[in-house]
Scaffold this active site. Structure first.
Site, PDB file in Angstrom:
ATOM      1  N   ASP A 294       0.824  -1.164  -0.080  1.00  0.00           N
ATOM      2  CA  ASP A 294      -0.066   0.084  -0.005  1.00  0.00           C
ATOM      3  C   ASP A 294       1.031   1.261   0.042  1.00  0.00           C
ATOM      4  O   ASP A 294       2.011   1.272   0.891  1.00  0.00           O
ATOM      5  CB  ASP A 294      -0.793   0.194   1.398  1.00  0.00           C
ATOM      6  CG  ASP A 294      -1.976   1.189   1.259  1.00  0.00           C
ATOM      7  OD1 ASP A 294      -2.991   0.982   0.483  1.00  0.00           O
ATOM      8  OD2 ASP A 294      -1.794   1.959   2.239  1.00  0.00           O
TER       9      ASP A 294
ATOM     10  N   GLU B  50       1.892  -0.529  -4.941  1.00  0.00           N
ATOM     11  CA  GLU B  50       0.806   0.427  -5.387  1.00  0.00           C
ATOM     12  C   GLU B  50       1.570   1.855  -5.245  1.00  0.00           C
ATOM     13  O   GLU B  50       1.995   2.264  -4.047  1.00  0.00           O
ATOM     14  CB  GLU B  50      -0.270   0.514  -4.228  1.00  0.00           C
ATOM     15  CG  GLU B  50      -1.291   1.448  -4.858  1.00  0.00           C
ATOM     16  CD  GLU B  50      -2.061   2.162  -3.693  1.00  0.00           C
ATOM     17  OE1 GLU B  50      -3.245   2.463  -4.106  1.00  0.00           O
ATOM     18  OE2 GLU B  50      -1.408   2.256  -2.585  1.00  0.00           O
TER      19      GLU B  50
HETATM   20  C1  GLC Z   1      -4.296   2.944  -0.678  1.00  0.00           C
HETATM   21  C2  GLC Z   1      -5.300   2.254  -0.755  1.00  0.00           C
HETATM   22  C3  GLC Z   1      -6.549   3.014  -0.093  1.00  0.00           C
HETATM   23  C4  GLC Z   1      -6.008   3.712   1.300  1.00  0.00           C
HETATM   24  C5  GLC Z   1      -4.719   4.425   1.156  1.00  0.00           C
HETATM   25  C6  GLC Z   1      -4.437   4.530   2.600  1.00  0.00           C
HETATM   26  O1  GLC Z   1      -4.171   3.995  -1.835  1.00  0.00           O
HETATM   27  O2  GLC Z   1      -5.632   1.464  -1.741  1.00  0.00           O
HETATM   28  O3  GLC Z   1      -7.808   2.350  -0.140  1.00  0.00           O
HETATM   29  O4  GLC Z   1      -7.453   4.452   1.519  1.00  0.00           O
HETATM   30  O5  GLC Z   1      -3.823   3.599   0.402  1.00  0.00           O
HETATM   31  O6  GLC Z   1      -3.990   3.476   3.033  1.00  0.00           O
END
Ligand code: GLC
Ligand code: CA
Length: 541
Positions: free
Chosen positions: A204, A264
């Site tokens: 994340d 991500e």
């Molecule tokens: C990422 C996740 C999202 C979350 C954010 C904070 O972007 O995909 O859902 O709110 O991180 O953890």
């Protein structure tokens, strides 16, 4: 694809948002036994792996991305024993498992954060997070004017002149990754899940861990000005972040087979993203370029070519994504006029142009079929195999995404793609569970339910099942050859063995290449490929 350790290079990964998948005990929240009970569904769908969004103990201030304890299961969702049962069931079905790791922050209920608040400024407990003295004589003003991702200020007062940083909700204090204890604790977390049989990790906000907080802190305007394709940003995508992932990679590679990871990282350019995906780093990174693109042949061609080249030079494979738990579902995005501001559209609903749901679904099916023919991994989000639309008209008092409250009702957030799945056409909650649902499902879900689509050979579910099975049969090496002939608004390429994929982005029907049609995203007419349609072909023997 002979090396089984390289399974992730061309996998179909199905994202489960646990709270909205299947509820086994009627408390309105999807859970691990619910997922285990649907492993047969996932096997029949034909996915290679499942990615589970967070299932850790959480107050759900941000849908579970506010983690109280990275090495446990939320009692609302299950137990560690039930997790082991799920792992075993997936293994028996030949499905691998990827779990979500949230390293940028903990929740404010994490024992570390409670200890930090109870400890004095300058203490080792506070050093695990990002505490700074506020401005003003008594530190009564925040250290900077930074804004958080969900709206509002990015600093929260600790009550003693100190403030803590949260790039997301106030319930998500940012960790200090310069602290060795933080680094070691995450190595422990990764080991914990890898030892429990997890095959990989989705990381994340992988680009945000390293931060430069040397005083004086810049203003928000100065930060924004740092957001250049190749500039150095104080809070995001800094070079030092890769040192963290180098350590993680050593840990992953100590396993046999090595554990995989996907970053991500919403970074500024595709080539910055490739660094997260290197074999010395996480190994793979989400590529959101097609998700952000318009329905346009030239744009698609350019994005695909660029990402395949970048993946090759980073010695990895590309990823393709159209939907996830953070964005408006692609069947709805494609139903809206080009250039529609999605945030405005969500807010304005009735006043806005209605979605052309038929066209949206047609394009979504064509887009997915195209992505499934590309070299690399395709990430699917639960419900897209049913062609689910965004539930755009959830009543304001049902919204859970912190964005709604933090933006003071000026931005709706991500609840519309997180509505519980419809499994049956009738019965309570369309088969999601026996109780109530944590988000209400629209009546239209009956027609889109698994039960309805199961028996219909032309349904979106049937298309996904056939596509995944054919992909398994046709897919070999990661090579791709473009075919430039034909109309400009037709995208056509071939894979080894003569597997050809052709998508018509234009209005007029286009000629079909020679060969046997394996499948198509919509009906073919008079030997032609209609508008908004993808077909797969193979050499006729
Ligand atoms: C990422 C996740 C999202 C979350 C954010 C904070 O972007 O995909 O859902 O709110 O991180 O953890
Ligand atoms: Ca439940």
């Amino acid at each position: 694809m002979s090396d089984p350790a390289a399974w992730w290079r061309q996998a179909v990964v199905y994202q489960i948002y646990p709270r909205s998948f299947a509820d086994s005990n009627g408390d309105g929240i999807g859970d691990l036994p619910g997922i285990t009970s649907r492993v047969g569904y996932l096997r029949d769908l034909g996915v290679d792996a499942v990615w589970l969004s967070p299932f850790y103990p959480s107050a759900l201030a941000d849908g579970g991305y506010d983690v109280d304890d990275h090495r446990d299961i939320d009692p609302k969702i299950g137990t560690l024993a039930e997790f082991d049962e799920l792992v075993a069931a997936l293994k028996a079905a030949g499905i691998r498992l990827i779990v979500d790791i949230v390293p940028n922050h903990t929740s404010d209920r994490h024992e570390w954060f409670r200890a930090a608040l109870a400890a004095p400024p300058g203490s080792p407990e506070r050093d695990r997070y990002v505490f700074r003295r506020g401005e003003g004589l008594h530190g009564e003003r925040p250290p900077s004017d930074w804004t958080a991702a969900f709206g509002g200020p990015a600093w929260e007062p600790a009550g003693d002149g100190q403030w803590y940083l949260h790039m997301f909700a106030p319930e998500q204090p940012d960790l200090n990754w310069e602290n060795r204890e933080v680094r070691d604790d995450f190595l422990k977390t990764l080991t914990f899940w890898a030892d429990r049989g997890v095959d990989g990790f989705r990381v994340d906000v992988a680009n945000a861990l390293a931060k430069d907080l040397t005083p004086p802190l810049p203003s928000q305007a100065e930060l924004d000005a740092e957001d250049l394709p190749d500039g150095v940003h104080r809070l995001r995508d800094r070079d030092e972040v890769h040192e963290i992932y180098k350590e993680w990679r050593e840990l992953f590679d100590a396993y046999d087979p090595p554990r995989t990871a996907v970053a991500e990282a919403w970074v500024r350019s595709a080539h910055r993203r490739a660094r997260y995906a290197s074999p010395e780093g996480l190994g793979q990174a989400f590529n959101f370029d097609l998700l952000l693109a318009s329905w346009d042949a030239t744009e698609f061609r350019k994005i695909i070519a660029e990402n395949l080249a970048l993946a090759r030079s980073a010695r990895t494979s590309s990823t393709w994504v159209f939907s996830n738990h953070d964005v408006v579902r692609h069947a709805t995005r494609y139903a809206l006029p080009p250039g529609t501001d999605l945030k405005e559209w969500l807010l304005g609903q009735g006043a806005n142009p209605p979605a052309d749901t038929e066209r949206g679904l047609r394009r979504a099916r064509a887009a997915t079929l195209l992505a499934l023919a590309l070299p690399g991994s395709t990430y699917l989000y639960q419900g897209e195999e049913l062609g689910l639309p965004e539930v755009a008209d959830l009543p304001a008092d049902e919204l859970q995404d912190p964005t709604w409250v933090r933006s003071e009702g000026t931005e709706k957030g991500r609840d519309g793609c997180r509505v519980p799945l419809p499994w049956t056409a009738t019965g309570p909650l369309f088969g999601f569970g026996p109780g109530s649902a944590h988000l209400p499902q629209p009546a239209g879900f009956a027609e889109l339910s698994v039960e309805r689509q199961d028996a219909d050979g032309d349904s979106t579910l049937s298309l996904y099942r056939r596509a995944l099975a054919e992909r398994r049969r046709l897919q070999s090496s990661e090579a791709l050859e473009w075919h430039a002939e034909g109309p400009d608004d037709v995208v056509r390429f071939s894979r080894p063995g003569g597997w050809t994929c052709v998508t018509n982005f234009g209005e007029a029907p286009a000629p079909l290449p020679a060969g046997r049609v394996v499948l198509s995203s919509g009906p073919l007419r008079g030997g032609l490929l209609p508008s908004d349609t993808t077909a797969w072909l193979e050499p006729s023997s």
